[in-house]
Design an enzyme around this catalytic site. Sequence first.
Site, PDB file in Angstrom:
ATOM      1  N   LEU A  30       1.003  -1.194   0.038  1.00 29.16           N
ATOM      2  CA  LEU A  30      -0.049  -0.081  -0.069  1.00 29.16           C
ATOM      3  C   LEU A  30       0.934   1.134   0.069  1.00 29.16           C
ATOM      4  CD1 LEU A  30      -2.825  -0.943   2.794  1.00 29.16           C
ATOM      5  CD2 LEU A  30      -3.039  -1.031   0.116  1.00 29.16           C
ATOM      6  N   ASP A  31       0.578   2.193  -0.677  1.00 31.14           N
ATOM      7  CA  ASP A  31       1.490   3.338  -0.713  1.00 31.14           C
ATOM      8  C   ASP A  31       1.416   4.203   0.270  1.00 31.14           C
ATOM      9  OD1 ASP A  31      -0.861   5.205  -1.169  1.00 31.14           O
ATOM     10  OD2 ASP A  31      -1.062   4.262  -3.052  1.00 31.14           O
ATOM     11  N   VAL A  32       2.425   5.119   0.515  1.00 29.85           N
ATOM     12  CA  VAL A  32       2.435   5.619   1.863  1.00 29.85           C
ATOM     13  C   VAL A  32       1.116   6.277   2.338  1.00 29.85           C
ATOM     14  CG1 VAL A  32       3.208   7.844   0.667  1.00 29.85           C
ATOM     15  CG2 VAL A  32       4.137   7.340   3.121  1.00 29.85           C
TER      16      VAL A  32
ATOM     17  N   THR B 269      -1.950   5.671   1.543  1.00 29.62           N
ATOM     18  CA  THR B 269      -3.355   4.504   1.763  1.00 29.62           C
ATOM     19  C   THR B 269      -3.043   3.948   3.086  1.00 29.62           C
ATOM     20  OG1 THR B 269      -3.019   4.235  -0.685  1.00 29.62           O
ATOM     21  CG2 THR B 269      -4.380   2.551   0.712  1.00 29.62           C
TER      22      THR B 269
ATOM     23  N   ARG C  43      -6.182   4.635  -7.650  1.00 27.53           N
ATOM     24  CA  ARG C  43      -6.065   6.104  -7.702  1.00 27.53           C
ATOM     25  C   ARG C  43      -6.171   6.454  -9.355  1.00 27.53           C
ATOM     26  NH1 ARG C  43      -4.252   8.578  -3.175  1.00 27.53           N
ATOM     27  NH2 ARG C  43      -3.567   7.393  -1.602  1.00 27.53           N
TER      28      ARG C  43
END
Length: 410
Positions: free
Chosen positions: A273-275, A277, A363
Amino acid sequence: MAALMAAVAAAASTVFATLHLTKPAIPLTRTTHRHLRTIIASSLSSAPSTTPEFNITFAPPKPKLKPKPASESATETPGHDSASELDDQLYIPWIVRDENGNLTLQSTPPARLLHAMGNAETKKKKKKKEKDSKAKPASPTAEPKFSKAARRFYNENFRDPPQRLSKVLAAAGVASRRNSEELIFGVWHLFACVMDQTRVDPVRDVIYVNGNRLPKKLPPKVYFALNKPKGYICSAGEKETKSVLSLFNDFMNSWDKRNPGLPKPRLFTVGRLDVATTGLLIVTNDGDFAQKLSHPSSKLSKEYIATIDGSVNKRHLITISEGTVVEGVQCAPDIVELLPPQPDLSRPRIRIVVHEGRNHEVRELVKNAGLEIHALKRIRIGGFRLPSDLGIGKHVELKQANLRALGWKS
């Protein structure tokens, strides 16, 4: 001699009649008189109302007989007993009360006394054996020998098969799978391709890394569900201070107390998961489990809640459902739904379900519709949903039912 026998018989009859005893178990014959050396003295002239008294005295112990010369034994007539030999024999009477309450004179001890003595000896022997068994350490038992067919069945069905060297190094916590392969290539330049494909058994094979021997026992497989907070990355590098793996420091520090003798597991995330999320993130040390969940062939659906800045209309939802190109591949969501507004939330929320799970897929879908994401949270993977009571930054260990919900059959 005959007169003496008659006197003894008359005295014995008088005593038994006075004491209300039954007849003696042994008749007073000539032979019995020779074996009986007992003097009974009782007061026959006492009053009938008083309790009769009698004294019993015994002869001294029998002296040891000296062996007779052969000449004397040959001249002795058979059937003739010497008076000294008969007089030295001892007879002990037993006065026992029978079931009817009568006192009986007999030559053997009562049966209940013999049973009690036998039980007492048995208990003593048992206690002695127990003490000996406690004092002596138990001798080691030999390992059972199994047949060849039984060993083959165990190896084929229960024993873990040999694994690639890089996989064993990663499972032992040396490094990640990719870094373990780089380590093998860096040490054995010419034999790296061969050594990386070599299958080893950590139980039987001896493996050294930087002079340290790898433990024979690999750490057990662990599975966690983490509620990832915002601002944490999923990589496990040493330079990153805000890694999601730092949220497991308490678990790793208490590992030796809870699992003595077992090496610590090397944790990593399943997918990323990106930073920015938040939400559900699976953390484990099982490489096969991570490969199964993250591979597109598993087709596990992932559910997200996207909080949008601005208003959302029907046209936006149609555009998101049509999909977009992500990493050169056309991706379309499975479900797009506008959630009903809530009093405590001023921004609209969109529920989006995807199954491919490509990088930044949700996204990109929202961005392609002309909307801007304020917050993005993952709440479900497959059949496992993020527990509502799991706080941000907290983790919970997954059970077998949770693993089955994720599509994993261990």
